[in-house]
Scaffold this motif. Structure first.
Motif, PDB file in Angstrom:
ATOM      1  N   GLY A 120     -62.521 -13.714 -67.900  1.00 28.45           N
ATOM      2  CA  GLY A 120     -61.108 -13.420 -67.660  1.00 28.45           C
ATOM      3  C   GLY A 120     -60.814 -12.930 -66.255  1.00 28.45           C
ATOM      4  N   ARG A 121     -59.532 -12.704 -65.995  1.00 24.82           N
ATOM      5  CA  ARG A 121     -59.104 -12.391 -64.632  1.00 24.82           C
ATOM      6  C   ARG A 121     -59.596 -11.038 -64.132  1.00 24.82           C
ATOM      7  NH1 ARG A 121     -54.142 -12.443 -67.388  1.00 24.82           N
ATOM      8  NH2 ARG A 121     -53.202 -10.387 -67.579  1.00 24.82           N
ATOM      9  N   GLN A 122     -59.786 -10.049 -65.027  1.00 22.38           N
ATOM     10  CA  GLN A 122     -60.319  -8.766 -64.562  1.00 22.38           C
ATOM     11  C   GLN A 122     -61.723  -8.925 -63.990  1.00 22.38           C
ATOM     12  OE1 GLN A 122     -59.927  -6.118 -67.964  1.00 22.38           O
ATOM     13  NE2 GLN A 122     -58.349  -4.996 -66.875  1.00 22.38           N
ATOM     14  N   ALA A 123     -62.500  -9.841 -64.543  1.00 21.79           N
ATOM     15  CA  ALA A 123     -63.880 -10.044 -64.095  1.00 21.79           C
ATOM     16  C   ALA A 123     -63.960 -10.762 -62.753  1.00 21.79           C
ATOM     17  CB  ALA A 123     -64.662 -10.827 -65.143  1.00 21.79           C
ATOM     18  N   VAL A 124     -62.968 -11.598 -62.442  1.00 22.49           N
ATOM     19  CA  VAL A 124     -63.026 -12.366 -61.195  1.00 22.49           C
ATOM     20  C   VAL A 124     -62.147 -11.782 -60.088  1.00 22.49           C
ATOM     21  CG1 VAL A 124     -63.655 -14.494 -62.377  1.00 22.49           C
ATOM     22  CG2 VAL A 124     -61.263 -14.048 -61.898  1.00 22.49           C
ATOM     23  N   ARG A 125     -61.289 -10.836 -60.438  1.00 21.81           N
ATOM     24  CA  ARG A 125     -60.352 -10.247 -59.473  1.00 21.81           C
ATOM     25  C   ARG A 125     -61.103  -9.614 -58.301  1.00 21.81           C
ATOM     26  NH1 ARG A 125     -56.882  -6.773 -62.550  1.00 21.81           N
ATOM     27  NH2 ARG A 125     -55.408  -8.484 -62.564  1.00 21.81           N
ATOM     28  N   ASP A 126     -60.620  -9.892 -57.094  1.00 16.54           N
ATOM     29  CA  ASP A 126     -61.185  -9.349 -55.843  1.00 16.54           C
ATOM     30  C   ASP A 126     -62.633  -9.767 -55.611  1.00 16.54           C
ATOM     31  OD1 ASP A 126     -58.761  -8.051 -55.290  1.00 16.54           O
ATOM     32  OD2 ASP A 126     -59.378  -6.274 -56.411  1.00 16.54           O
ATOM     33  N   ARG A 127     -63.076 -10.794 -56.307  1.00 13.67           N
ATOM     34  CA  ARG A 127     -64.454 -11.262 -56.187  1.00 13.67           C
ATOM     35  C   ARG A 127     -64.516 -12.767 -55.907  1.00 13.67           C
ATOM     36  NH1 ARG A 127     -68.818  -8.593 -57.336  1.00 13.67           N
ATOM     37  NH2 ARG A 127     -67.697  -6.987 -58.448  1.00 13.67           N
ATOM     38  N   PHE A 128     -63.634 -13.531 -56.586  1.00 12.62           N
ATOM     39  CA  PHE A 128     -63.632 -14.987 -56.466  1.00 12.62           C
ATOM     40  C   PHE A 128     -62.206 -15.520 -56.383  1.00 12.62           C
ATOM     41  CE2 PHE A 128     -67.410 -14.089 -59.141  1.00 12.62           C
ATOM     42  CZ  PHE A 128     -68.398 -14.674 -58.359  1.00 12.62           C
ATOM     43  N   LEU A 129     -62.088 -16.698 -55.801  1.00 10.53           N
ATOM     44  CA  LEU A 129     -60.897 -17.523 -55.926  1.00 10.53           C
ATOM     45  C   LEU A 129     -61.284 -18.665 -56.856  1.00 10.53           C
ATOM     46  CD1 LEU A 129     -59.687 -17.720 -52.208  1.00 10.53           C
ATOM     47  CD2 LEU A 129     -58.750 -16.303 -54.046  1.00 10.53           C
ATOM     48  N   VAL A 130     -60.354 -19.113 -57.692  1.00 10.96           N
ATOM     49  CA  VAL A 130     -60.650 -20.157 -58.670  1.00 10.96           C
ATOM     50  C   VAL A 130     -60.009 -21.467 -58.226  1.00 10.96           C
ATOM     51  CG1 VAL A 130     -60.471 -20.851 -61.090  1.00 10.96           C
ATOM     52  CG2 VAL A 130     -60.715 -18.421 -60.511  1.00 10.96           C
ATOM     53  N   ASP A 131     -60.836 -22.517 -58.143  1.00  5.99           N
ATOM     54  CA  ASP A 131     -60.348 -23.862 -57.864  1.00  5.99           C
ATOM     55  C   ASP A 131     -60.364 -24.615 -59.189  1.00  5.99           C
ATOM     56  OD1 ASP A 131     -59.874 -26.507 -57.232  1.00  5.99           O
ATOM     57  OD2 ASP A 131     -61.203 -26.514 -55.490  1.00  5.99           O
ATOM     58  N   PRO A 132     -59.195 -24.801 -59.818  1.00  4.07           N
ATOM     59  CA  PRO A 132     -59.164 -25.418 -61.143  1.00  4.07           C
ATOM     60  C   PRO A 132     -59.507 -26.908 -61.146  1.00  4.07           C
ATOM     61  CG  PRO A 132     -56.941 -25.031 -60.368  1.00  4.07           C
ATOM     62  CD  PRO A 132     -57.861 -24.416 -59.358  1.00  4.07           C
ATOM     63  N   SER A 133     -59.643 -27.521 -59.970  1.00  2.92           N
ATOM     64  CA  SER A 133     -59.998 -28.942 -59.913  1.00  2.92           C
ATOM     65  C   SER A 133     -61.508 -29.159 -59.796  1.00  2.92           C
ATOM     66  CB  SER A 133     -59.296 -29.614 -58.724  1.00  2.92           C
ATOM     67  OG  SER A 133     -59.841 -29.147 -57.494  1.00  2.92           O
ATOM     68  N   GLN A 134     -62.275 -28.066 -59.735  1.00  2.00           N
ATOM     69  CA  GLN A 134     -63.722 -28.156 -59.531  1.00  2.00           C
ATOM     70  C   GLN A 134     -64.480 -27.462 -60.657  1.00  2.00           C
ATOM     71  OE1 GLN A 134     -65.251 -29.708 -56.786  1.00  2.00           O
ATOM     72  NE2 GLN A 134     -63.181 -30.426 -56.344  1.00  2.00           N
ATOM     73  N   SER A 135     -65.756 -27.807 -60.793  1.00  2.00           N
ATOM     74  CA  SER A 135     -66.658 -27.175 -61.764  1.00  2.00           C
ATOM     75  C   SER A 135     -67.985 -26.858 -61.094  1.00  2.00           C
ATOM     76  CB  SER A 135     -66.937 -28.110 -62.947  1.00  2.00           C
ATOM     77  OG  SER A 135     -65.771 -28.366 -63.675  1.00  2.00           O
ATOM     78  N   PHE A 136     -68.617 -25.805 -61.541  1.00  4.13           N
ATOM     79  CA  PHE A 136     -69.992 -25.448 -61.153  1.00  4.13           C
ATOM     80  C   PHE A 136     -70.149 -25.346 -59.629  1.00  4.13           C
ATOM     81  CE2 PHE A 136     -70.183 -27.995 -65.112  1.00  4.13           C
ATOM     82  CZ  PHE A 136     -70.489 -26.958 -65.968  1.00  4.13           C
ATOM     83  N   LEU A 137     -69.251 -24.630 -58.983  1.00  2.92           N
ATOM     84  CA  LEU A 137     -69.345 -24.436 -57.522  1.00  2.92           C
ATOM     85  C   LEU A 137     -70.350 -23.349 -57.160  1.00  2.92           C
ATOM     86  CD1 LEU A 137     -65.580 -24.687 -56.524  1.00  2.92           C
ATOM     87  CD2 LEU A 137     -67.361 -26.445 -56.347  1.00  2.92           C
ATOM     88  N   GLN A 138     -70.569 -22.383 -58.063  1.00  8.01           N
ATOM     89  CA  GLN A 138     -71.521 -21.299 -57.807  1.00  8.01           C
ATOM     90  C   GLN A 138     -72.757 -21.410 -58.697  1.00  8.01           C
ATOM     91  OE1 GLN A 138     -71.214 -18.858 -55.410  1.00  8.01           O
ATOM     92  NE2 GLN A 138     -69.424 -19.993 -54.717  1.00  8.01           N
ATOM     93  N   SER A 139     -72.830 -22.462 -59.493  1.00  2.99           N
ATOM     94  CA  SER A 139     -73.932 -22.600 -60.451  1.00  2.99           C
ATOM     95  C   SER A 139     -74.198 -24.078 -60.685  1.00  2.99           C
ATOM     96  CB  SER A 139     -73.567 -21.906 -61.759  1.00  2.99           C
ATOM     97  OG  SER A 139     -72.405 -22.500 -62.326  1.00  2.99           O
ATOM     98  N   ASP A 140     -75.234 -24.348 -61.464  1.00 10.23           N
ATOM     99  CA  ASP A 140     -75.508 -25.733 -61.818  1.00 10.23           C
ATOM    100  C   ASP A 140     -75.101 -25.962 -63.273  1.00 10.23           C
ATOM    101  OD1 ASP A 140     -77.482 -24.053 -62.796  1.00 10.23           O
ATOM    102  OD2 ASP A 140     -79.063 -25.545 -62.652  1.00 10.23           O
ATOM    103  N   ARG A 141     -74.975 -27.211 -63.626  1.00 15.84           N
ATOM    104  CA  ARG A 141     -74.663 -27.541 -65.021  1.00 15.84           C
ATOM    105  C   ARG A 141     -75.827 -27.127 -65.909  1.00 15.84           C
ATOM    106  NH1 ARG A 141     -70.679 -31.916 -65.579  1.00 15.84           N
ATOM    107  NH2 ARG A 141     -70.048 -32.399 -63.473  1.00 15.84           N
ATOM    108  N   GLN A 142     -75.512 -26.814 -67.112  1.00 19.77           N
ATOM    109  CA  GLN A 142     -76.561 -26.398 -68.042  1.00 19.77           C
ATOM    110  C   GLN A 142     -77.239 -27.614 -68.629  1.00 19.77           C
ATOM    111  OE1 GLN A 142     -75.188 -23.278 -70.439  1.00 19.77           O
ATOM    112  NE2 GLN A 142     -76.947 -23.240 -71.729  1.00 19.77           N
TER     113      GLN A 142
END
Length: 151
Positions: A129-151
């Motif tokens: 949720g947003r509390q977990a990502v606030r002030d830490r990340f920006l979210v690009d809703p058109s992309q996936s797995f930018l900081q990780s790999d697919r499982q």
């Protein structure tokens, strides 16, 4: 329109879904949906049982960390922070246990509050949720797995 200040910290960009780990819960990989519409984060958990440990109230629960796989089960324990009323996206209110645990995503590791709930019918075992990502990340809703790999 809101201006971004020049002195604002550079935030990492994440996609609408990422693979992360929960080291304190012995979950090496779990695919999470990033949901800025949700205030708190939620983890698929079942068979939740409270128990005392010294002067703390603990909660023991099971997790199916892999989507569409009910065979792999992780048994986890954490200190129970509280019970909280949470309204789902469908508008239904539910009282859920809340824990604080460490999340590791990409190079970052931090503490977040997680509500425990049965997400068997949901597409993702975890919602960040947003509390977990606030002030830490920006979210690009058109992309996936930018900081990780697919499982």
């Amino acid at each position: 329109m809101r201006k971004i200040k020049d002195e604002a910290p550079q935030l990492s960009i994440i996609g609408w879904r990422e693979t992360l780990s929960l080291p304190e819960l012995n979950v090496g990989r779990v695919k999470a949906k990033i949901d800025t519409g949700a205030r708190t984060s939620a983890l698929h958990a079942f068979h939740c049982q409270e128990f005392p440990l010294e002067d703390k109230t603990m909660i023991r629960f099971q997790i199916h960390p892999i989507q569409r796989n009910n065979q792999k089960t992780v048994l986890a324990e954490a200190e129970l922070l509280e019970y909280r009323k949470v309204r789902s996206s469908g508008g239904h209110a539910q009282i859920r246990p809340v824990i604080i645990t460490t999340i590791k995503l990409g190079e970052q590791q931090w503490q977040v509050e997680l509500t425990l709930t049965n997400r068997d019918v949901m597409g993702f075992r975890m919602l960040l949720g947003r509390q977990a990502v606030r002030d830490r990340f920006l979210v690009d809703p058109s992309q996936s797995f930018l900081q990780s790999d697919r499982q």
